[in-house]
Design an enzyme around this catalytic site. Structure first.
Site, PDB file in Angstrom:
ATOM      1  N   LEU A  45      -0.775   3.053  10.191  1.00  0.00           N
ATOM      2  CA  LEU A  45      -0.119   2.789   8.913  1.00  0.00           C
ATOM      3  C   LEU A  45       1.325   2.462   9.273  1.00  0.00           C
ATOM      4  O   LEU A  45       1.900   3.101  10.157  1.00  0.00           O
ATOM      5  CB  LEU A  45      -0.132   4.045   8.027  1.00  0.00           C
ATOM      6  CG  LEU A  45      -1.465   4.450   7.404  1.00  0.00           C
ATOM      7  CD1 LEU A  45      -1.356   5.842   6.796  1.00  0.00           C
ATOM      8  CD2 LEU A  45      -1.892   3.448   6.334  1.00  0.00           C
ATOM      9  N   ASP A  46       1.933   1.483   8.608  1.00  0.00           N
ATOM     10  CA  ASP A  46       3.311   1.189   8.980  1.00  0.00           C
ATOM     11  C   ASP A  46       4.226   2.351   8.592  1.00  0.00           C
ATOM     12  O   ASP A  46       3.829   3.259   7.864  1.00  0.00           O
ATOM     13  CB  ASP A  46       3.774  -0.171   8.433  1.00  0.00           C
ATOM     14  CG  ASP A  46       3.872  -0.212   6.923  1.00  0.00           C
ATOM     15  OD1 ASP A  46       4.638   0.592   6.371  1.00  0.00           O
ATOM     16  OD2 ASP A  46       3.211  -1.057   6.310  1.00  0.00           O
ATOM     17  N   GLU A  47       5.429   2.296   9.089  1.00  0.00           N
ATOM     18  CA  GLU A  47       6.331   3.455   9.015  1.00  0.00           C
ATOM     19  C   GLU A  47       6.486   4.023   7.606  1.00  0.00           C
ATOM     20  O   GLU A  47       6.442   5.235   7.398  1.00  0.00           O
ATOM     21  CB  GLU A  47       7.707   3.059   9.569  1.00  0.00           C
ATOM     22  CG  GLU A  47       8.679   4.214   9.669  1.00  0.00           C
ATOM     23  CD  GLU A  47      10.052   3.773  10.138  1.00  0.00           C
ATOM     24  OE1 GLU A  47      10.974   4.611  10.136  1.00  0.00           O
ATOM     25  OE2 GLU A  47      10.210   2.581  10.514  1.00  0.00           O
ATOM     26  N   SER A  49       4.492   3.545   5.002  1.00  0.00           N
ATOM     27  CA  SER A  49       3.240   3.792   4.294  1.00  0.00           C
ATOM     28  C   SER A  49       2.785   5.223   4.532  1.00  0.00           C
ATOM     29  O   SER A  49       3.141   5.844   5.523  1.00  0.00           O
ATOM     30  CB  SER A  49       2.162   2.811   4.753  1.00  0.00           C
ATOM     31  OG  SER A  49       2.546   1.491   4.440  1.00  0.00           O
TER      32      SER A  49
END
Length: 197
Positions: A45-47, A49
């Site tokens: 998951l990106d930072e 999210s």
């Protein structure tokens, strides 16, 4: 002797990288949880999210879940800026063209529907958005996981994502977990809920 296989579900909070090694002074998973050294995240998951991140030392899980031909469903609750309309939802369902680091890509058909305010823990830091436009919550179910795909998709139809929470993969959901909490599962439960073999 083979090491025993371990399976965890983590509720990743916003502001953490989906990896155990720190990078550029940013917070990472080792700041959150203490798991055996051979355990690693499946996908990412990106930072900024939040939500479900699977951790395991079972390579078979990685191979099956990250293989797009298996069509494993990932469920997201997405808060977007603006009042989401039927046209945008129809576009998300049918597939939209997004720009990835390696070029243009048309997303696979997805399930998309507007939803009421979900019961989610507060986010730290709180999201910021244009108050004059308001926000809409959307439930989005994808069978693929391209780089920052959800954010790219909502931006492509004119509604930037302001908050993104992955709530489940296949039949496995976050349940009562709060941000930063970890749940250990046994192999039969993990495989059954994720439809792995």
């Amino acid at each position: 002797m083979a090491k025993p296989k371990k399976y965890y579900v983590l509720y990743k909070p916003a502001g953490y990288l989906s990896q155990f090694s720190p990078e550029h002074g940013k917070k990472c998973l080792s700041d959150l949880v203490d798991v055996p050294k051979d355990v690693y995240p499946v996908g990412r998951l990106d930072e900024m999210s939040e939500g479900m991140l699977l951790l395991t030392n079972d390579k078979n899980v990685n191979q099956q879940l990250l293989d797009p031909t298996n069509n494993h469903e990932r469920t997201y609750l997405v808060q977007v800026e603006g009042q989401l309309n039927k046209k945008a939802i129809k576009q998300l369902k049918e597939g939209v063209e997004i720009t990835l680091p390696d070029g243009q890509y048309t997303t696979k058909p997805a399930k998309a529907q507007k939803t009421g305010n979900p019961k989610l823990p507060d986010r730290e830091p709180p999201v910021s958005f244009d108050k004059s436009k308001g926000v809409t919550w959307l439930k989005l179910v994808l069978t693929e996981g391209k780089n920052r795909q959800v954010r790219r998709m909502t931006a492509a139809v004119g509604f930037p994502t302001v908050r993104l929470v992955r709530t489940g993969i296949e039949n496995l959901d976050l349940g009562p977990l709060n941000p930063g909490e970890l749940q250990k599962l046994d192999r039969p439960t993990f495989y059954d809920k994720l439809n792995l073999h």
